[in-house]
Scaffold this motif. Structure first.
Motif, short mmCIF file in Angstrom:
data_model
loop_
_atom_site.label_atom_id
_atom_site.label_comp_id
_atom_site.label_asym_id
_atom_site.label_seq_id
_atom_site.Cartn_x
_atom_site.Cartn_y
_atom_site.Cartn_z
N GLN A 24 0.88 -1.16 0.00
CA GLN A 24 0.00 0.00 0.00
C GLN A 24 0.91 1.21 0.00
OE1 GLN A 24 -2.49 -0.68 3.45
NE2 GLN A 24 -3.99 -1.78 2.23
N ARG A 25 1.04 1.83 -1.14
CA ARG A 25 2.04 2.87 -1.38
C ARG A 25 1.75 4.15 -0.59
NH1 ARG A 25 1.36 3.44 -7.48
NH2 ARG A 25 2.91 5.07 -7.20
N ASP A 26 2.82 4.77 -0.10
CA ASP A 26 2.70 6.05 0.60
C ASP A 26 2.06 7.10 -0.31
OD1 ASP A 26 3.81 5.07 2.94
OD2 ASP A 26 5.81 5.88 2.53
N GLY A 27 2.36 7.05 -1.60
CA GLY A 27 1.85 8.02 -2.57
C GLY A 27 0.44 7.72 -3.06
N GLY A 28 -0.18 6.67 -2.54
CA GLY A 28 -1.51 6.28 -2.98
C GLY A 28 -1.47 5.08 -3.91
N GLY A 29 -2.49 4.28 -3.87
CA GLY A 29 -2.56 3.08 -4.70
C GLY A 29 -1.79 1.94 -4.08
N SER A 30 -1.70 0.86 -4.83
CA SER A 30 -0.99 -0.32 -4.32
C SER A 30 -0.35 -1.08 -5.48
CB SER A 30 -1.94 -1.23 -3.54
OG SER A 30 -2.94 -1.74 -4.39
N TYR A 31 0.61 -1.91 -5.12
CA TYR A 31 1.25 -2.82 -6.06
C TYR A 31 1.11 -4.24 -5.51
CZ TYR A 31 3.96 0.82 -8.55
OH TYR A 31 4.36 1.89 -9.30
N ARG A 32 0.82 -5.20 -6.37
CA ARG A 32 0.91 -6.61 -6.02
C ARG A 32 2.37 -6.98 -6.17
NH1 ARG A 32 -1.90 -9.98 -3.79
NH2 ARG A 32 -3.78 -8.94 -4.45
N LEU A 33 2.92 -7.69 -5.18
CA LEU A 33 4.35 -8.01 -5.19
C LEU A 33 4.59 -9.48 -5.53
CD1 LEU A 33 5.43 -6.15 -1.94
CD2 LEU A 33 5.51 -5.30 -4.30
N VAL A 34 5.55 -9.71 -6.40
CA VAL A 34 6.06 -11.05 -6.68
C VAL A 34 7.38 -11.13 -5.92
CG1 VAL A 34 6.91 -12.62 -8.45
CG2 VAL A 34 4.99 -11.09 -8.96
N LEU A 35 7.43 -12.04 -4.94
CA LEU A 35 8.58 -12.13 -4.03
C LEU A 35 9.19 -13.53 -4.07
CD1 LEU A 35 6.75 -10.44 -1.06
CD2 LEU A 35 8.64 -9.44 -2.31
N LEU A 36 10.53 -13.60 -4.00
CA LEU A 36 11.21 -14.88 -3.90
C LEU A 36 11.19 -15.41 -2.48
CD1 LEU A 36 14.28 -14.27 -6.23
CD2 LEU A 36 12.15 -15.46 -6.75
N ARG A 37 11.18 -14.51 -1.51
CA ARG A 37 11.13 -14.89 -0.09
C ARG A 37 9.90 -14.27 0.55
NH1 ARG A 37 16.91 -13.27 2.16
NH2 ARG A 37 18.11 -13.89 0.36
N VAL A 38 9.40 -14.92 1.58
CA VAL A 38 8.25 -14.40 2.31
C VAL A 38 8.75 -13.50 3.43
CG1 VAL A 38 6.23 -15.03 3.67
CG2 VAL A 38 6.92 -16.47 1.77
N PRO A 39 8.43 -12.21 3.37
CA PRO A 39 8.95 -11.24 4.36
C PRO A 39 8.07 -11.17 5.61
CG PRO A 39 7.72 -10.10 2.68
CD PRO A 39 7.71 -11.56 2.29
N VAL A 40 7.94 -12.27 6.34
CA VAL A 40 7.01 -12.33 7.48
C VAL A 40 7.33 -11.29 8.55
CG1 VAL A 40 6.31 -14.72 7.14
CG2 VAL A 40 8.32 -14.21 8.54
N ASP A 41 8.58 -10.91 8.71
CA ASP A 41 8.95 -9.93 9.73
C ASP A 41 8.46 -8.53 9.40
OD1 ASP A 41 10.24 -11.95 11.07
OD2 ASP A 41 12.23 -11.40 10.33
N HIS A 42 8.10 -8.29 8.14
CA HIS A 42 7.72 -6.95 7.70
C HIS A 42 6.22 -6.76 7.45
CE1 HIS A 42 11.92 -5.96 7.45
NE2 HIS A 42 12.14 -6.88 6.53
N VAL A 43 5.42 -7.83 7.61
CA VAL A 43 3.98 -7.73 7.35
C VAL A 43 3.35 -6.74 8.32
CG1 VAL A 43 1.80 -9.01 7.32
CG2 VAL A 43 3.88 -10.05 6.39
N GLU A 44 2.48 -5.89 7.77
CA GLU A 44 1.76 -4.85 8.52
C GLU A 44 2.69 -3.75 9.04
OE1 GLU A 44 -1.47 -4.53 8.48
OE2 GLU A 44 -1.80 -6.44 7.49
#
Length: 67
Positions: A24-44
Motif C-alpha cells: 500500500q504505497r505512501d503516494g496512494g494506490g498499491s502494487y501486487r508483489l512477486v517475491l522470492l522470499r516471504v517477508p514475514v517480519d515486515h507484514v503490517e
C-alpha cells in the motif's frame, strides 16, 4: 503511468492477503508483489520495496526492507 520494465523504489505498508502480498504505497494506490522470499517480519509494517514493474500493477520485487 509506470512503464513495463521500469525500476521501482517505493515505500508503504506491506499487507498480506489470500493471493500474496501488496504494498500500500505512501503516494496512494498499491502494487501486487512477486517475491522470492516471504517477508514475514515486515507484514503490517512500513517498508521499502525495490524491483521492476511487470505491468498490471505488479512489481517483481528484488527485496523488501524496513523503511
Amino acid at each position: 503511468m509506470t512503464e513495463v520494465g521500469a525500476g521501482v523504489d517505493e515505500t508503504g505498508r506491506l499487507v498480506r492477503d489470500a493471493a500474496g502480498f501488496l504494498l500500500q504505497r505512501d503516494g496512494g494506490g498499491s502494487y501486487r508483489l512477486v517475491l522470492l522470499r516471504v517477508p514475514v517480519d515486515h507484514v503490517e509494517k512500513r517498508v521499502r520495496v525495490r524491483g521492476i514493474y511487470a505491468g498490471d500493477g505488479v512489481v517483481e520485487a528484488d527485496g523488501v526492507a524496513a523503511a
